[in-house]
Design a protein around this motif. Structure first.
Motif, PDB file in Angstrom:
ATOM      1  N   LYS A 172      -0.097  -3.340   3.730  1.00  0.00           N
ATOM      2  CA  LYS A 172      -0.176  -1.936   3.328  1.00  0.00           C
ATOM      3  C   LYS A 172      -1.446  -1.665   2.526  1.00  0.00           C
ATOM      4  O   LYS A 172      -2.043  -0.589   2.620  1.00  0.00           O
TER       5      LYS A 172
ATOM      6  N   SER B 116      -4.159  -1.434   5.041  1.00  0.00           N
ATOM      7  CA  SER B 116      -3.924  -0.255   5.872  1.00  0.00           C
ATOM      8  C   SER B 116      -4.321   1.031   5.167  1.00  0.00           C
ATOM      9  O   SER B 116      -4.945   1.912   5.769  1.00  0.00           O
ATOM     10  N   GLN B 117      -3.990   1.151   3.890  1.00  0.00           N
ATOM     11  CA  GLN B 117      -4.193   2.408   3.183  1.00  0.00           C
ATOM     12  C   GLN B 117      -5.419   2.397   2.272  1.00  0.00           C
ATOM     13  O   GLN B 117      -5.920   3.459   1.900  1.00  0.00           O
ATOM     14  N   LYS B 118      -5.900   1.206   1.907  1.00  0.00           N
ATOM     15  CA  LYS B 118      -7.032   1.124   0.981  1.00  0.00           C
ATOM     16  C   LYS B 118      -8.082   0.116   1.469  1.00  0.00           C
ATOM     17  O   LYS B 118      -8.460  -0.803   0.749  1.00  0.00           O
TER      18      LYS B 118
ATOM     19  N   SER C  84      -5.362   9.498   7.663  1.00  0.00           N
ATOM     20  CA  SER C  84      -4.588   9.513   8.903  1.00  0.00           C
ATOM     21  C   SER C  84      -4.448  10.945   9.407  1.00  0.00           C
ATOM     22  O   SER C  84      -4.181  11.861   8.623  1.00  0.00           O
TER      23      SER C  84
ATOM     24  N   HIS D 275       4.352   8.486   9.060  1.00  0.00           N
ATOM     25  CA  HIS D 275       3.541   7.278   8.896  1.00  0.00           C
ATOM     26  C   HIS D 275       4.440   6.102   8.548  1.00  0.00           C
ATOM     27  O   HIS D 275       5.485   6.262   7.922  1.00  0.00           O
TER      28      HIS D 275
ATOM     29  N   ARG E 289      -6.648   7.287  12.578  1.00  0.00           N
ATOM     30  CA  ARG E 289      -7.157   7.557  11.240  1.00  0.00           C
ATOM     31  C   ARG E 289      -8.681   7.663  11.265  1.00  0.00           C
ATOM     32  O   ARG E 289      -9.351   7.036  12.095  1.00  0.00           O
TER      33      ARG E 289
ATOM     34  N   ASP F 244      -1.624   5.372  -5.310  1.00  0.00           N
ATOM     35  CA  ASP F 244      -2.844   5.442  -4.518  1.00  0.00           C
ATOM     36  C   ASP F 244      -3.848   6.328  -5.233  1.00  0.00           C
ATOM     37  O   ASP F 244      -3.488   7.298  -5.894  1.00  0.00           O
TER      38      ASP F 244
ATOM     39  N   ARG G  70      -4.737  10.840  -4.404  1.00  0.00           N
ATOM     40  CA  ARG G  70      -3.704  11.139  -3.422  1.00  0.00           C
ATOM     41  C   ARG G  70      -3.239  12.597  -3.480  1.00  0.00           C
ATOM     42  O   ARG G  70      -2.566  13.068  -2.567  1.00  0.00           O
TER      43      ARG G  70
END
Length: 601
Positions: free
Chosen positions: A18, A21-23, A36, A81, A97, A190, A193
């Motif tokens: 994760k 994936s996100q950072k 995304s 997501h 993304r 995050d 965000r």
């Protein structure tokens, strides 16, 4: 038992993944982040990660609309997501993304397909832009790859062993393994965000280009201009986007601009940036800064000693800002509530934004032991304390992390809806009780503003006799802990941890508390005597006269062409001013001769 173990491994794997994936920007420094744009879900019918890649290579070169049409026409259906919590077996999640470049003039935004296959325990990444062969440094590696959970560790596999994936193996795989080894239900807020990351990056780059060169050129303060300018440009970008979103959510007129007051504005740079971008506001601080005189006349900055109370309010401002507001930080939500009540019903309630830094309670330094904090840091408990104040005042408090050059990056955004007279009265009672409880067990319950005169606390104002006494004691203990020297060998002493040094000198040195009250304490004093000592890695040792001096080293960094092993004797004779401490105080004297030493014998 084996099934439980495998389940735990999978959960840890997805938690570690994760982060990537996100950072991905935490590893790929060319990225500012990812955004995304579309999500799908289907039953996993793939036999391998290579099959996933091959079935989706046909999307390469398509735009976002065409990609979505292709995905909808296959097995995929619209979905949310993926998260660690929805990792159902035999399920696949896909998302398109945008990979956002940090330097927009150097790189273009890249589309990437991410497919999470919970059955195969792998994540597949397929770049969807046509690869530019002459590109020296791609924004992301232009080859498909997969991150998989092996029998005991994470594996990264590059499609058809493409040599362009070497960067992934050398940089991404070690980080993934590290996260996997250290992951324990990894969680966290995050960054950025609450606003669009893509919009934030674009606005930040725009404001940086617009303001940074000029401000850095005229910066008159003794602080680091690069740190403070970039930090305030990032904060201004964040607030402007936050306010844009608020106008859209509340369906306000497109020409409407929120007003603000920056409480404890310091150098006033945030006020300057926001005002220059069309937002009317004011900054107040207990003392003026040099840079204030360089701002245009329309920038409102005021020298004011604010002593907050339950009755303090600001009627004409929509937002209260606390950018490193220190002792005023806990009062921001209280003053915002009081301002909201005074503005009712003619205006919207007052909102606030606060970036906590130095921990203060209502009446002085924050004492975390009063807040049941056995297993967390003082800073974490302080953040919880500040957030709870806002909630007790009736605010919806959202937490975010800014992208600024600072270790204290967590901020809070407080918003509140219009309420009836009775609801405001109820919040007043809760707030009053909270303030009353904060006084229990506190000797001094009067707010103490900081001095309008900036105190100089760098050990230079400490009496010379006190400085000399500490230097001599430190030298004594360094000599005692040195290794046994051979006859005729100069004793260079040993190395002592600063904590151990405090213990060693505490019985003989009566003024230790006075040094501790200075910024940096004994470490600062030792660094001030860099011709005698070297302070590194929280330890101190002698700086041998045969070593290069700090001044020489700094000079050589600025002028590499002038680097020499030693200064010429004639040059030493011209520049020498300070007496040699070792010649006068070391039991073996100075190991250098009068001509070769940088100091006077």
């Amino acid at each position: 038992m084996q099934s439980i173990l495998n389940t735990n491994m999978a959960e840890t794997f997805w938690s570690a993944l994760k982060v990537w994936s996100q950072k991905p920007h935490v590893v790929n420094k060319r990225l500012t982040g990812v955004a995304s744009v579309a999500h799908w879900k289907c039953t996993s019918l793939f036999s391998s990660w290579e099959e996933i890649v091959e079935k989706h290579l046909e999307l390469t070169g398509l735009n976002e609309v065409e990609i979505e049409e292709q995905m909808n026409s296959h097995l995929w259906s619209k979905s949310e997501h993926w998260t660690v919590g929805n990792c159902e077996e035999n399920t696949c999640f896909a998302s398109v993304r945008r990979c956002l470049p940090k330097q927009t003039r150097r790189h273009l935004t890249v589309l990437e397909l991410e497919i999470i296959d919970f059955k195969l325990k792998c994540a597949v990444y397929v770049p969807l832009n046509e690869a530019i062969e002459e590109e020296i440094e791609n924004l992301i590696p232009p080859c498909p790859y997969a991150v998989c959970l092996g029998s005991s560790d994470i594996e990264l596999k590059v499609f058809k062993n493409d040599a362009r994936g070497e960067w992934l193996l050398l940089n991404v795989l070690p980080k993934l393994k590290k996260w996997y080894a250290e992951m324990d239900n990894h969680s966290g807020v995050d960054s950025v965000r609450l606003v669009s990351l893509e919009a934030y990056n674009n606005l930040y780059q725009e404001l940086k280009k617009k303001y940074v060169p000029y401000i850095a050129k005229v910066w008159p303060e003794c602080t680091d201009p690069q740190k403070f300018i970039h930090e305030d440009v990032a904060i201004a970008s964040y607030l402007i986007l936050l306010w844009r979103q608020e106008r859209e959510r509340l369906q306000l007129d497109s020409d409407h601009r929120q007003t603000f007051i920056d409480i404890g504005c310091g150098n006033g740079l945030l006020v300057y940036l926001l005002t220059s971008e069309g937002y009317q506001g004011k900054g107040i601080d207990i003392r003026a800064r040099k840079i204030w005189s360089l701002y245009p006349p329309e920038i409102q900055l005021e020298v004011s000693t604010l002593v907050p109370s339950e009755e303090t309010y600001f009627l004409e401002y929509d937002w209260l800002l606390g950018n490193h507001s220190d002792e005023l930080t806990p009062w921001l939500p209280v003053m915002a509530l009081q301002s909201s009540i005074k503005r009712h019903p003619a205006h919207m309630p007052t909102r606030y934004w606060v970036l906590p830094c130095c921990p203060f309670s209502f009446w002085g330094k924050f004492q975390r032991e009063k807040f049941n904090s056995a297993n967390s840091s003082r800073y974490f408990e302080y953040l919880r304390f500040v957030a709870d104040i806002g909630r007790n005042c009736g605010y919806e408090v959202e937490e975010d992390r800014l992208r600024i050059p600072s270790t204290r990056r967590t901020c809070f955004v407080g918003s509140i809806h219009k309420k009836s007279d009775s609801e405001w009265a109820d919040l007043l009672k809760i707030k009053t009780n909270m303030i009353a409880l904060s006084k229990e067990g506190v000797e001094e319950t009067m707010f103490q503003p900081r001095s309008a005169v900036e105190l100089i606390r760098n050990c230079t104002r400490v009496e010379r006799s006190i400085q000399d006494a500490f230097v001599n004691l430190t030298a004594k203990h360094l000599l005692q802990c040195g290794s046994q020297k051979q006859p005729g060998e100069w004793n260079q002493g040993g190395e002592i941890n600063l904590t151990d040094l405090v213990t060693l000198v505490s019985q003989e040195f009566k003024d230790l508390r006075r040094l501790k009250n200075e910024c940096g304490g004994i470490q600062t004093l030792l660094r001030n005597h860099s011709h005698i000592f070297v302070v590194q890695n929280k330890c101190v040792r002698f700086r041998s006269p045969q070593e290069i001096s700090v001044d020489e080293w700094r000079s050589q960094q600025k002028n590499p062409a002038t680097r020499k092993p030693r200064l010429a004797a004639s040059a030493c004779a011209i520049t020498k001013r300070k007496p040699c401490w070792f010649f006068a105080n070391h039991p073996d004297g100075c190991p250098l001769t009068q001509d070769s030493c940088r100091y006077v014998h």
